[in-house]
Structure formats: structure tokens, C-alpha cells
Design a protein around this motif. Structure first.
Motif, PDB file in Angstrom:
ATOM      1  N   GLY A  27      21.752  74.145  50.917  1.00 15.58           N
ATOM      2  CA  GLY A  27      22.123  73.810  49.543  1.00 15.58           C
ATOM      3  C   GLY A  27      23.187  72.724  49.439  1.00 15.58           C
ATOM      4  O   GLY A  27      24.104  72.639  50.264  1.00 15.58           O
ATOM      5  N   ARG A  28      23.018  71.896  48.444  1.00 19.50           N
ATOM      6  CA  ARG A  28      23.991  70.839  48.176  1.00 19.50           C
ATOM      7  C   ARG A  28      24.308  70.798  46.686  1.00 19.50           C
ATOM      8  O   ARG A  28      23.439  71.042  45.843  1.00 19.50           O
ATOM      9  N   LEU A  29      25.544  70.468  46.352  1.00 17.07           N
ATOM     10  CA  LEU A  29      25.961  70.139  44.986  1.00 17.07           C
ATOM     11  C   LEU A  29      26.207  68.641  44.993  1.00 17.07           C
ATOM     12  O   LEU A  29      27.101  68.161  45.692  1.00 17.07           O
ATOM     13  N   VAL A  30      25.391  67.918  44.242  1.00 13.34           N
ATOM     14  CA  VAL A  30      25.492  66.458  44.245  1.00 13.34           C
ATOM     15  C   VAL A  30      25.899  65.975  42.853  1.00 13.34           C
ATOM     16  O   VAL A  30      25.214  66.279  41.867  1.00 13.34           O
ATOM     17  N   PHE A  31      27.006  65.264  42.784  1.00  8.76           N
ATOM     18  CA  PHE A  31      27.412  64.630  41.535  1.00  8.76           C
ATOM     19  C   PHE A  31      26.798  63.235  41.507  1.00  8.76           C
ATOM     20  O   PHE A  31      26.780  62.532  42.521  1.00  8.76           O
ATOM     21  N   ARG A  32      26.303  62.850  40.299  1.00  5.00           N
ATOM     22  CA  ARG A  32      25.537  61.607  40.199  1.00  5.00           C
ATOM     23  C   ARG A  32      26.005  60.750  39.030  1.00  5.00           C
ATOM     24  O   ARG A  32      26.584  61.257  38.069  1.00  5.00           O
ATOM     25  N   ILE A  33      25.665  59.452  39.121  1.00  2.13           N
ATOM     26  CA  ILE A  33      26.006  58.523  38.045  1.00  2.13           C
ATOM     27  C   ILE A  33      25.031  58.707  36.883  1.00  2.13           C
ATOM     28  O   ILE A  33      24.060  59.442  36.980  1.00  2.13           O
ATOM     29  N   THR A  34      25.296  58.002  35.793  1.00  3.15           N
ATOM     30  CA  THR A  34      24.465  58.113  34.597  1.00  3.15           C
ATOM     31  C   THR A  34      23.044  57.625  34.869  1.00  3.15           C
ATOM     32  O   THR A  34      22.785  56.932  35.854  1.00  3.15           O
ATOM     33  N   GLY A  35      22.141  57.997  33.968  1.00  2.00           N
ATOM     34  CA  GLY A  35      20.759  57.549  34.076  1.00  2.00           C
ATOM     35  C   GLY A  35      19.890  58.449  34.924  1.00  2.00           C
ATOM     36  O   GLY A  35      18.755  58.098  35.237  1.00  2.00           O
ATOM     37  N   SER A  36      20.389  59.622  35.271  1.00  2.00           N
ATOM     38  CA  SER A  36      19.651  60.514  36.159  1.00  2.00           C
ATOM     39  C   SER A  36      18.631  61.352  35.391  1.00  2.00           C
ATOM     40  O   SER A  36      18.851  61.715  34.235  1.00  2.00           O
ATOM     41  N   THR A  37      17.507  61.650  36.025  1.00  2.00           N
ATOM     42  CA  THR A  37      16.540  62.612  35.490  1.00  2.00           C
ATOM     43  C   THR A  37      16.159  63.561  36.612  1.00  2.00           C
ATOM     44  O   THR A  37      16.387  63.276  37.795  1.00  2.00           O
ATOM     45  N   ALA A  38      15.554  64.673  36.239  1.00  2.00           N
ATOM     46  CA  ALA A  38      15.178  65.671  37.241  1.00  2.00           C
ATOM     47  C   ALA A  38      14.154  65.122  38.220  1.00  2.00           C
ATOM     48  O   ALA A  38      14.127  65.503  39.390  1.00  2.00           O
ATOM     49  N   THR A  39      13.307  64.219  37.732  1.00  4.42           N
ATOM     50  CA  THR A  39      12.268  63.672  38.604  1.00  4.42           C
ATOM     51  C   THR A  39      12.709  62.387  39.297  1.00  4.42           C
ATOM     52  O   THR A  39      12.077  61.949  40.250  1.00  4.42           O
ATOM     53  N   SER A  40      13.772  61.784  38.799  1.00  2.00           N
ATOM     54  CA  SER A  40      14.273  60.555  39.413  1.00  2.00           C
ATOM     55  C   SER A  40      15.806  60.566  39.392  1.00  2.00           C
ATOM     56  O   SER A  40      16.433  59.885  38.581  1.00  2.00           O
ATOM     57  N   PRO A  41      16.398  61.385  40.265  1.00  2.00           N
ATOM     58  CA  PRO A  41      17.859  61.526  40.252  1.00  2.00           C
ATOM     59  C   PRO A  41      18.558  60.217  40.599  1.00  2.00           C
ATOM     60  O   PRO A  41      18.077  59.429  41.411  1.00  2.00           O
ATOM     61  N   SER A  42      19.693  60.013  39.948  1.00  2.00           N
ATOM     62  CA  SER A  42      20.434  58.761  40.127  1.00  2.00           C
ATOM     63  C   SER A  42      21.281  58.794  41.403  1.00  2.00           C
ATOM     64  O   SER A  42      21.301  59.774  42.144  1.00  2.00           O
ATOM     65  N   THR A  43      22.000  57.712  41.610  1.00  2.00           N
ATOM     66  CA  THR A  43      22.801  57.528  42.823  1.00  2.00           C
ATOM     67  C   THR A  43      23.902  58.593  42.941  1.00  2.00           C
ATOM     68  O   THR A  43      24.614  58.860  41.973  1.00  2.00           O
ATOM     69  N   PRO A  44      24.047  59.197  44.103  1.00  2.00           N
ATOM     70  CA  PRO A  44      25.103  60.196  44.291  1.00  2.00           C
ATOM     71  C   PRO A  44      26.511  59.587  44.253  1.00  2.00           C
ATOM     72  O   PRO A  44      26.737  58.479  44.748  1.00  2.00           O
ATOM     73  N   VAL A  45      27.428  60.315  43.640  1.00  2.00           N
ATOM     74  CA  VAL A  45      28.849  59.960  43.647  1.00  2.00           C
ATOM     75  C   VAL A  45      29.547  60.726  44.764  1.00  2.00           C
ATOM     76  O   VAL A  45      30.387  60.176  45.480  1.00  2.00           O
ATOM     77  N   ALA A  46      29.184  61.996  44.888  1.00  2.00           N
ATOM     78  CA  ALA A  46      29.759  62.844  45.940  1.00  2.00           C
ATOM     79  C   ALA A  46      28.755  63.951  46.262  1.00  2.00           C
ATOM     80  O   ALA A  46      28.035  64.413  45.373  1.00  2.00           O
ATOM     81  N   THR A  47      28.719  64.360  47.515  1.00  2.00           N
ATOM     82  CA  THR A  47      27.783  65.399  47.960  1.00  2.00           C
ATOM     83  C   THR A  47      28.560  66.504  48.653  1.00  2.00           C
ATOM     84  O   THR A  47      29.216  66.266  49.668  1.00  2.00           O
ATOM     85  N   LEU A  48      28.507  67.702  48.074  1.00  2.00           N
ATOM     86  CA  LEU A  48      29.240  68.846  48.610  1.00  2.00           C
ATOM     87  C   LEU A  48      28.243  69.843  49.199  1.00  2.00           C
ATOM     88  O   LEU A  48      27.160  70.058  48.642  1.00  2.00           O
ATOM     89  N   THR A  49      28.619  70.459  50.303  1.00  2.00           N
ATOM     90  CA  THR A  49      27.732  71.391  50.993  1.00  2.00           C
ATOM     91  C   THR A  49      27.989  72.820  50.530  1.00  2.00           C
ATOM     92  O   THR A  49      29.132  73.278  50.497  1.00  2.00           O
ATOM     93  N   LEU A  50      26.904  73.504  50.167  1.00  2.00           N
ATOM     94  CA  LEU A  50      27.004  74.880  49.687  1.00  2.00           C
ATOM     95  C   LEU A  50      26.878  75.860  50.850  1.00  2.00           C
ATOM     96  O   LEU A  50      26.408  75.508  51.932  1.00  2.00           O
ATOM     97  N   SER A  51      27.286  77.105  50.597  1.00  4.21           N
ATOM     98  CA  SER A  51      27.149  78.151  51.615  1.00  4.21           C
ATOM     99  C   SER A  51      25.674  78.493  51.802  1.00  4.21           C
ATOM    100  O   SER A  51      24.819  78.097  51.010  1.00  4.21           O
ATOM    101  N   ASN A  52      25.368  79.221  52.856  1.00  6.54           N
ATOM    102  CA  ASN A  52      24.007  79.686  53.123  1.00  6.54           C
ATOM    103  C   ASN A  52      24.013  81.209  53.230  1.00  6.54           C
ATOM    104  O   ASN A  52      24.531  81.751  54.209  1.00  6.54           O
ATOM    105  N   PRO A  53      23.439  81.932  52.240  1.00  7.92           N
ATOM    106  CA  PRO A  53      22.869  81.414  50.994  1.00  7.92           C
ATOM    107  C   PRO A  53      23.964  80.882  50.076  1.00  7.92           C
ATOM    108  O   PRO A  53      25.154  81.109  50.329  1.00  7.92           O
ATOM    109  N   ILE A  54      23.558  80.220  48.998  1.00  8.37           N
ATOM    110  CA  ILE A  54      24.565  79.566  48.153  1.00  8.37           C
ATOM    111  C   ILE A  54      25.431  80.571  47.410  1.00  8.37           C
ATOM    112  O   ILE A  54      26.544  80.239  46.997  1.00  8.37           O
ATOM    113  N   GLY A  55      24.933  81.784  47.252  1.00  6.51           N
ATOM    114  CA  GLY A  55      25.737  82.808  46.580  1.00  6.51           C
ATOM    115  C   GLY A  55      25.071  84.163  46.713  1.00  6.51           C
ATOM    116  O   GLY A  55      23.937  84.268  47.186  1.00  6.51           O
ATOM    117  N   ALA A  56      25.783  85.195  46.287  1.00  7.13           N
ATOM    118  CA  ALA A  56      25.205  86.537  46.283  1.00  7.13           C
ATOM    119  C   ALA A  56      24.235  86.642  45.111  1.00  7.13           C
ATOM    120  O   ALA A  56      24.148  85.737  44.286  1.00  7.13           O
TER     121      ALA A  56
END
Lengths: 130, 56
Positions: A27-56
């Protein structure tokens, strides 16, 4: 007659838990610039790594993520969107984000991240639709 | 004749607390973030149908 559609907790939990299973083991939490869509995500600003699994497992329709690792060398940009996804790019959740206004920062740069900054996330909850 | 739905969209909500540490100054800022409404493009991608203007 128009009304309100709601779901019992078990359905809301199942939906929230689908976020966890979709993020799988990378899992990743990715922050992105404007203009993003679910099918065409925009450029990442920062990428954070989630736990495995990401939560209970979700409770009352709320998924609370476990520890999230910081991005200590962010790519940079202005945060406008966020995705919960796998490392390979399969998106489980795509959303706009904005500040809720209750943070107080002196000389804040807002959500503008400069390349090389560190971006951390100390708390994240996903609340399924009612 | 059917009555148009006026039910408000009820979205999932993402809440998070993030911290940005500026490399230049070493200072850390905290921001409370909340998700906004689902963008139209996303809603369409997920199967929603845009509302059509009423016929005269």
C-alpha cells in the motif's frame, strides 16, 4: 419521493475493508498535483509507504490506517489530490484534498512541497459512505 | 412521470493529519486534510451519469 440511502455497518465495513484488500501488501499513500482523475492520476508530490496490511478491520464503517512511513525526499509540487493504491499503481481510493483550516502554522508554505522536503502522515481514516 | 431525485450525494470521507518538514529551514508544519467532493471525471469513471438539462 427523494430520500436518504444508508447502509448497515456490516456493508460499510466490507466496503472500507475492500480498500485494505485492494492495497494488498504494498500500500501507498500518494499525494498528487491538480488535474488528477481516478483513471489518469496526476504527477506525485510525495509517496508514503503504508503498513502491511494497511490497517486493522474497519469498525462502524471507519478504516483507521496503521503506521505510515514518511517520504523523506519528496518529489515536490502542490498537493491537490491523494490516492490510496498499490506500489504498482492499482488505485483503491482517489480523492481531492484540502486543508480543513484547523491547523496553525507560522509562515506556512501551505500544501506546496519543495523537492527534498519530508512529508509524513500521522493519522488517516477512511469513512465509508453512510 | 417520475420525480427527479434531489437526494444529496453522500461520499466517503478521508481525513488525515500530515506534516511537512521543510528541507530549507528544518521547520515542520502540520496540516489537517479532508477529502473534497468527488470530481465529475471520477464520478463518470465510476459509472455515474451526468445530469441532463430538462427539455423545454
Amino acid at each position: 419521493m427523494a430520500g436518504t440511502t444508508t447502509h448497515p455497518a456490516a456493508i460499510r465495513n466490507a466496503f472500507a475493508d475492500l480498500i485494505t484488500s485492494t492495497c494488498s501488501t504494498t500500500g501507498r499513500l500518494v499525494f498528487r498535483i491538480t488535474g488528477s482523475t481516478a483513471t489518469s492520476p496526476s504527477t506525485p508530490v510525495a509517496t508514503l509507504t503504508l503498513s502491511n496490511p494497511i490497517g486493522a478491520g474497519a469498525a462502524a464503517g471507519v478504516l483507521t490506517l496503521s503506521a505510515i512511513s514518511s517520504d523523506t525526499n519528496a518529489a515536490g509540487g502542490v498537493i491537490a489530490f491523494a490516492t490510496l493504491q498499490t506500489a504498482a499503481g492499482t488505485i483503491a481510493c482517489h480523492t481531492t484534498v484540502g486543508t480543513s483550516g484547523d491547523a496553525i502554522n507560522i509562515n506556512s508554505g501551505g500544501l506546496t512541497v519543495t523537492a527534498g522536503d519530508t512529508v509524513a502522515c500521522s493519522a488517516l481514516t477512511y469513512t465509508a459512505c453512510p | 412521470m417520475t420525480e427527479p431525485s434531489n437526494a444529496a450525494a453522500q461520499d466517503a470521507v478521508l481525513n488525515m493529519t500530515i506534516h511537512i518538514t521543510r528541507k530549507a529551514t528544518g521547520l515542520t508544519e502540520t496540516h489537517e486534510l479532508v477529502s473534497g467532493p468527488v470530481p465529475v471525471e471520477d464520478a463518470i469513471a465510476l459509472g455515474a451519469t451526468p445530469e441532463q438539462p430538462e427539455e423545454a
